[in-house]
Structure formats: structure tokens, C-alpha cells
Design an enzyme around this catalytic site. Structure first.
Site, PDB file in Angstrom:
ATOM      1  CG  HIS B 266      18.280  56.820   4.865  1.00 15.76           C
ATOM      2  ND1 HIS B 266      19.539  56.802   5.420  1.00 15.76           N
ATOM      3  CD2 HIS B 266      18.145  55.632   4.224  1.00 15.76           C
ATOM      4  CE1 HIS B 266      20.143  55.668   5.115  1.00 15.76           C
ATOM      5  NE2 HIS B 266      19.315  54.925   4.390  1.00 15.76           N
ATOM      6  CD  GLU B 267      14.818  54.333   2.743  1.00 15.08           C
ATOM      7  OE1 GLU B 267      15.354  53.948   1.692  1.00 15.08           O
ATOM      8  OE2 GLU B 267      15.112  53.865   3.858  1.00 15.08           O
ATOM      9  CG  HIS B 270      18.994  54.674  -0.542  1.00 16.27           C
ATOM     10  ND1 HIS B 270      20.303  54.270  -0.684  1.00 16.27           N
ATOM     11  CD2 HIS B 270      18.685  54.463   0.766  1.00 16.27           C
ATOM     12  CE1 HIS B 270      20.770  53.838   0.492  1.00 16.27           C
ATOM     13  NE2 HIS B 270      19.801  53.962   1.387  1.00 16.27           N
ATOM     14  CD  GLU B 296      23.222  53.461   4.172  1.00 20.67           C
ATOM     15  OE1 GLU B 296      22.608  52.934   3.211  1.00 20.67           O
ATOM     16  OE2 GLU B 296      22.697  53.631   5.291  1.00 20.67           O
TER      17      GLU B 296
END
Lengths: 502, 502
Positions: B266-267, B270, B296
Site C-alpha cells: 500500500h505504502e 503512494h 489512494e
């Protein structure tokens, strides 16, 4: 803004607020630099350079702004603490504003070019390509001394950045005394020969175990604890901090494991000094060690006087046995003590032992003084270097890379910096002797229990930060100005024993 | 100073110089914050807070200074790139200067008090002690919207901080559509029952191995490499960066190992967005993701659409077997895929799966909208929360800590933030569908080879930074405005398969 109104109403508060901002910008720069050496991804370097330049520029602007001068004038100091803040800040302000912007810019450019030229010159061991840059740095050093002003010697104006209040004449006297009384000792040691086995110093000691052992002792023996400090790895070990509760030391792991252990304890000495500065100077320019020399006295005390002592290894031998059984196999504390105290003339300053180290410094001091005075030409420097190496250590460098080009300092314009290493060595013993006048401290040191000594150092040295000069600290703590006597006696006592010269 | 003269001669250069300084101060703040969460010794917290406040204050002063406005007016933009810089900087400048200093200070104080009250209230699961603070934060939000100005709804003025250009009306429409078409799916899944074995998700997986496996895949699958990024641990995972070549992600290790793995990816989403922003926006306010929603979309795409797909686990099952043999014992890729895609209504947003997650968001959006409009009183909030939880997920929180008090956002005054999570989910599928119109990308995704997809994302989304609005990016990349259609189709396709509902 309400904050601005306060500023006008109370200049002392406004001054403290501004000094706090300047300190905070310095902390941010420090963190960026620490991160760069320890964690930063490689490709981040270019933008990081721009970011650090911005912080340095804003900090310089804020500090040298006329408003800072006006606040220093208007701030009627109340208590002693505030007097010290104003005194130290004014000292820095006047030094910073005495140099015109054009000079600072020219110096930065020259420094940058000289540094790159030095890297190349060292790589090819070719002093001639560095020569014009060093000439320029020496010219700038002379101009800087003139702009700053001085009473007796331009060297004093330069040394003030590293060792405030110290004078070339005083260094010359102390160094001459030290040389005359330790060169014969060194010659006796060399003549005695050395049959010890130093292979223990490169026996297998896993990297993580080295770091863990060094860090555990930094806490247990020297008081540097994870609640307010941390240890990381970097190519060159250093200490930095962003407050007295945020201390960072780095270490380097090599096959030669003493590099990691003693390097860690050296940096722990620097860190514990910064830790010990009184909280009442927080976020002011007083909140740092008094000088590089006093700083070095703390790092060298931990590294050499304490960690290279027999009681230290008697106490921590079992821990080393547990951490590195391959290192200690067949040895006892005495054998370890012996191995980590080898004396051997060598070409490279940073690898030198307690006896030879100061000759590397005297040589540099004498040469930079002669360059500044003009009695030595830059073109004659390599020859002069090699002659002094032969005179002091009986060695001639095979090339300039292992001789005159080995240190970064001159390329960075750091003239007047080298003496602080030896001043620190001398002060370390003078302080330890004074502390040991208290029997409880002496008994602690004899058992490698340093709590009482650390308390004494905090009270007599650390807490004052820059509120006292190095000389005031020395005289108040030891009852006399800096002298070579204690160090000379220490070297004789320790190494006559080790090399059986009695 | 020569720099100042340049400034006057060329306002565009002067503006860029100033924006660069502001960006650099922001980077320093960011590094201090990263360090605080990952490395800083505990006792350093107090002074670190002061240091970060100084940097934020100086940055704000420099940006909102009248000189910045004058430079924005004077800077005749030349090329498209410079136009974008001026446009984005002016947008930020006008927003920042519309709020009077007194309001900003009051907001900061209220926020600080509300945050502490929320921590206490959550600890004791007692909404009543938080109620007055939330009331105050809602009042301040209304005043902030009034000060900023808006066309149709005060919510739009607030949401602009997180999702520029998005309007409450549009969110309401998309969310209603999403709710009507996915609530029946959720009910069918719940009715179908679940006989799968999820114990694999807590099988022994050593901490270092979790981190190493997650990080290796972040590089191999998603392109996040050590040359310009690093991974550390922190209590709450986050991504931050100090330039596009200095990306930092953090992760947390738990017995429930998917937290570390999917959290890392997830990170990584980003981080790769920030990595992809064109270098020509470096050190300008354009050099960031376009909005939280677009951000997101990237993190959710990596975490869910890619890493929770069958091809991903078919490709990386052997690597998982090598990294964690106890986890994979007796399993195959299909069983793993099944286990990491459990659907289960639950009380806590951050633990929710792909099907239920958006209901947590809709609930919050509807409630904060009603609070802002005044149709719901703060005192009635817990009841309204619990009623909506029952309506959407069939659950009633046993206490406020597991209900209305679970999130930090409202205590920090972040009103208009929650929708971005669901907007990001929707956009993630809309973008992936558009990318897969290219057969090479579709074939890559089917083999878990994401190189072609990453190129498409960089060209169509990342490179633009804030030079395009989220809506412009969406329309240019996918040919239509944001819609619930692709996400609804994705959920049906995936979970009808998993739960055998066809």
C-alpha cells in the site's frame, strides 16, 4: 501578529525566541546531515545538498540580520544565565558580521574547489595539482584573520573558531615541552622492540556482535543510554545531536575490531559531554561543548584513559568472552590490555597510538604556522612534511597520499584546527588526575566503575557548555592552566610498564 | 547581496527560489517527523516538538509573506510548466492568506485540545468528554468554510484541502450509486456463509522475514528500489518523501502477517506516485500527488487489485515458500489467494476488506455532512453512528471506542477527508481497466508483471503532479469522470467467484 508585539515589548524574550529558531534550523541541518551519512538512499544526494544549503542560508540570514544585533544591544541581561547567552551570542554575531558577504561567498567557492582538487590529488598522490588551491586557502586564511582582527598572531584569530581564547604562543610552548619529554620515551619504546602477538585484533568478531558489545558498554560503563541516544553505522564515525536528549553516534565495523569498539567509546565521550550541558541553555548558542579541545578531552578520556586501561578489560572480559568467544580464546584480560596498547610509529595520523599521535599533530601545527607566517612556501610543504616525519617518527612517506595529502582539513580551510586534538589529549589526563583527587572517584576508576567520575565531569566540565572558556574550565576544574605534565607522566607510567622500561 | 538583486531583476526566478526554500523547509519538517516515528530516542520528543513548530512557522511566514504575493503577481509565466507552478502556488497562497492569523492560532489550539480529549475519551470509551471539543471543531470548520468561500456547499471548501475541485454533491451521487449496487452483494456474501480456513494468516512468520519479503516484492513487482527509497518500522505505517529520489515507507510487523505485507505494498503505491512526478516540478508546490483520492488509487491498486490477485500469488508463491515455509506448508497459491480475500463485516474501518470498506466511509461522509449542515447535532452522533453501522453492516458497536471514537480525523479537524478513501478505491479500478485496454498491459497484469502498467501510470497519472486536477487526470486517463461502475463490476466479478455466487 501577537508574537511580534511581544518581541518589541521584551527584547530578551525576542532574542531568545530568535536564538531558538536559529538553534532549531541548526538541528534540522544536523538531522539532514546525520540522515545523509546513515540512512539516505544514494540518489537523494543532489536535492539533499540543495535542501541543506537552504537551511544553512536561512540560518545565517536570521543570525546576521541587523535585528539580531539590535536585540543583543537592547536585551538588558538579568541573571547570570542570560548574561552568558548574550555574551556568547554577541561573540558569534560579531565574528559572523565581520566577514563581508563577498568574502564568505569567495571562501565557500574556494573551499569547494580546493576540496575537489584535494580528492583528485590524493587519489593520484600528486601534491602539485593541489598546490595552487592550498595557496589560495592560505591567502584566504590570512585575509580572514585580518578581517577578524587579532592582538599578537593571525593564527589566534583562526584558532578562535575551534579553541576560543587559545593562542599560538601558548600552544607552541606546551607542544615544545611535550615533544622534548615524550620523544625520548618513544625512542626507548622503539629500541626495546615488540614481541607481542597482535593477531587477536583481527580474530573473527561478527559485525552485529561488535556493534552490540560496543553499544552495551557505552551504556553500562559510560552512561550513554537508548532513552536519549542511538547508534548507527556510517563510513566515518561521528557524533551529532539535535538536543541534549537526542544524541546520535555512528560507528564503522572492520575486521580490525578495535576500530568499532574504541571508536564507539570515543564518540560516546563526545555525546556524554553534550548530554551533560545544563538544560538551562537549551536552544541557545551556549548549549554546546566549550571547544573542540575540551570535547576531545572527553572522547579521548573514554577511548584511551578508561577503555584502554587494565581495570576496564578486567571488568568487561567476561562480557567480551560471551560476545566474541573466538576473540578471547586462550586469552585473559591482561593479554587484551596489552594488545590494544601497541605503540608503533606510522604514517597515518588517524591510526596512531597514544604515544605517537601527538607528533602527527605537532608536525601539522608547526607547518601551518610557518605557512601562515610565510616562512614556509606552499611549494616547499611536501619536503618539509617528510623531513619532520623523519625527525619525529623515523619514517618517510612513500608518496604524498600517505604524507601531506592524507587529511581533509587544509582543503576545507580549517587552519588552526589540528592543535585541538593534542590539547584534548593533554586535558583528558589533567582532568582525570584532578577528579581522582577524590578517593571515591579513584577507587571507582580502579574498578572500572565510572559513575562518580561521570558526576564529577558533569559538574566540572559538561554543565557549563560555552558559558565558560576552555581556560576557565581547565583552571576551575584542575586548579591550573593546561600543562603537558600530567600527560607526560601518564605516558611514562603506562608505557614503561607495558614495554618493561623501568 | 547579489542574490537579492537577481530576485528583483527576474521575478519568476525569485519566485522559484522562494518556493524552493519553502519546499526545503517542508522537507526538513518531513524528515524530523519521519525520524520521530522511526528512530528518535523517546526523551527527545519535547524539544523535537519545538523544532518542528519553528520550521512550520518559518515556512508559513515565508509563504504567506506579502512578498510571495507580489512575486506571484509579477512573475510573467513563460512556458506551460511555469504557468502550472504559478497557478498551483497562487491557489495555495490565496487559501493560506484567506485565514486570519487569529483563526489559524485558534484552530491550532482547539485541534490540540480536541486531540488530547479524543485520546482520553477513546481510552475510556466515553464520547461525552469529547463532545464539546467536536462541537468546537465543527464550528471552526463552518467558519473556515465561510472564510474560504464556496459556491454551493460549505463542505466543498473543506474538501478542497484533500480533493481539489471535488464537490459534496458529486460525492453524494457516486456514493449512493455504490451503496445501492454493492449492499446487495455484501448481503449475498454474508448469507452464503464462509467455510474457509483463515488460520494461515497467523501462522509463524518471523518479523525480519516478513519485512524482507514485503520489501523485496515492493522492488521486484512494484519498482520501489533501495537506490531511491527505504523501508523502516513505525507504530503506524506511512509514506513520506523529501524528494522524488528520497522516498520512505514504514511498516508494522504483527502476528497477522498480511498487515506487514499488504501495508508495505500500500505504502509502495503512494511512494511510486511521488517517484513518478516529473522532475521538472522539483522543489515546487506542483511536485506532489494531485489529491489524497488519486494517491489512494495508487496505493489501493498495488495493495488490493494487484497484490490480492491470483496471478500475484501464483508468481510469488515460491518466494513466499522460501521466506516462510511454515506459512505455506500444505498450501498452494489458490489457497493463499482465498485466505487474503476474506469478506466479513466488522466494526473497525482500518481492518475492513474490499467489499465492506466503503460502507465505513459512506457512513462517515453522511454523518459529517449532516453535522456541518446542522441537521444532526453532535450530541446525537453516537446514536446515528450505531444506527448506520446496523443498517450497512448489521453490527452494533459494543462501545464508542469501537464506534464513533475509533478514528483520529475529526479530533484533528479533518472534515472532508474521509471520502478520499473511497474515491481512491473507485479510481483504482477505473484506472486499471483503462490501462488494460492495452493488450500488453493486460497480459502483464495476468502474469503479475507490472512493468508496462507502471509505465502507463507514470505517463497518465504520476508525471503530472498537481499540474492537473484529479478530474482532469481521471478524464484524460480513462475517458470519463469518476464513476462507481468499474468498481462495482470488479467487486462482483471477484467475490462472486470467491464465494461461489454465480
Amino acid at each position: 501578529m501577537s508574537a511580534t508585539e511581544n518581541v518589541e515589548a521584551n527584547p530578551m524574550e525576542a532574542l531568545k525566541r530568535r536564538l531558538g529558531q536559529i538553534s532549531d534550523l541548526g538541528a534540522a541541518e544536523g538531522l539532514m546531515s546525520w540522515d545523509q551519512e546513515t540512512h539516505m538512499p544514494d540518489e537523494a544526494a543532489r536535492v539533499r545538498g540543495l535542501q541543506m544549503a537552504t537551511l544553512a542560508g536561512l540560518r545565517h540570514e536570521l543570525f546576521t540580520d541587523a535585528k539580531t544585533g539590535a536585540l543583543l544591544d537592547a536585551a538588558g541581561p538579568q541573571g547570570e544565565d542570560e548574561q552568558a547567552v548574550v555574551r556568547v551570542a554577541r561573540h558569534d554575531y560579531e565574528k559572523a558580521t565581520k566577514l563581508p558577504t563577498e568574502f564568505v561567498e569567495e571562501h565557500a567557492r574556494a573551499q569547494n574547489e580546493a576540496h575537489h582538487a584535494w580528492l583528485e590529488a590524493r587519489k593520484h598522490s600528486d601534491f602539485r595539482t593541489f598546490e595552487p588551491h592550498l595557496k589560495r586557502m592560505m591567502d584566504l586564511a590570512r585575509r580572514q584573520a585580518d578581517l577578524r582582527g587579532y592582538d599578537t598572531h593571525p593564527y589566534d584569530a583562526l584558532m578562535d573558531d575551534y579553541e576560543p581564547g587559545m593562542r599560538a604562543e601558548q600552544v607552541r610552548g606546551v607542544f615544545a615541552d611535550l615533544r622534548d619529554r615524550t620523544l625520548p620515551l618513544l625512542r626507548r619504546i622503539v629500541a626495546a622492540g615488540d614481541a607481542a602477538d597482535y593477531s587477536v585484533l583481527t580474530r573473527p568478531f561478527p559485525a552485529e556482535a561488535q556493534k552490540a558489545f560496543a553499544w552495551a558498554r557505552a551504556g553500562e560503563a559510560f552512561g550513554l543510554r537508548p532513552a536519549f541516544a542511538r547508534q548507527d553505522e556510517s563510513a566515518h564515525p561521528f557524533q551529532t545531536n539535535f538536543s541534549r536528549s537526542d544524541l546520535r553516534i555512528t560507528t564503522r565495523v572492520e575486521d580490525y575490531w578495535p576500530a568499532c569498539l574504541f571508536g564507539t567509546w570515543h564518540e560516546a565521550g563526545h555525546a556524554m559531554y553534550e548530554r551533560g550541558v545544563s538544560e538551562r541553555w537549551e536552544r541557545t548558542p551556549v548549549s554546546r561543548g566549550a571547544s573542540l579541545g575540551v570535547h576531545e578531552s572527553q572522547s579521548r578520556m573514554f577511548e584511551n584513559l578508561l577503555a584502554r586501561s587494565l581495570p576496564f578489560w578486567e571488568r568487561y572480559f567476561p562480557a567480551l568472552e560471551a560476545a566474541a568467544p573466538e576473540v578471547t580464546r586462550g586469552l585473559d584480560a591482561g593479554a587484551l590490555y596489552r594488545a590494544v596498547n601497541r605503540v608503533q610509529p606510522s604514517l597515518i595520523r588517524v591510526e596512531a597510538d597514544e604515544v605517537t599521535y601527538n607528533f602527527h599533530i605537532m608536525l601539522r601545527f608547526e607547518l601551518e604556522l610557518a605557512l601562515l607566517e610565510g616562512t614556509l612556501k606552499v611549494s616547499e610543504l611536501p619536503e618539509a612534511w617528510n623531513a619532520k616525519m623523519e625527525e619525529y617518527l623515523g619514517l618517510t612517506p612513500p608518496d604524498d597520499a600517505q604524507g601531506v595529502l592524507q587529511d581533509v582539513h587544509w582543503s576545507a580551510g580549517l587552519i588552526g584546527y589540528f592543535p585541538t586534538y593534542t590539547l584534548g589529549n593533554l586535558l583528558s589526563v589533567q582532568l582525570l588526575d584532578a577528579a581522582k583527587a577524590d578517593p571515591a572517584i579513584a577507587a571507582g576508576v580502579a574498578r572500572a566503575e565510572y559513575g562518580p567520575l561521570l558526576d564529577w565531569l558533569q559538574r566540572n566540565v559538561h554543565q557549563h557548555g560555552r558559558s565558560l572558556t576552555p581556560e576557565q574550565i581547565t583552571v576551575q576544574a584542575t586548579g591550573r592552566p593546561l600543562s603537558a605534565d600530567p600527560y607526560v607522566a601518564y605516558l611514562h607510567g603506562k608505557y614503561e610498564g607495558i614495554y618493561g622500561l623501568k
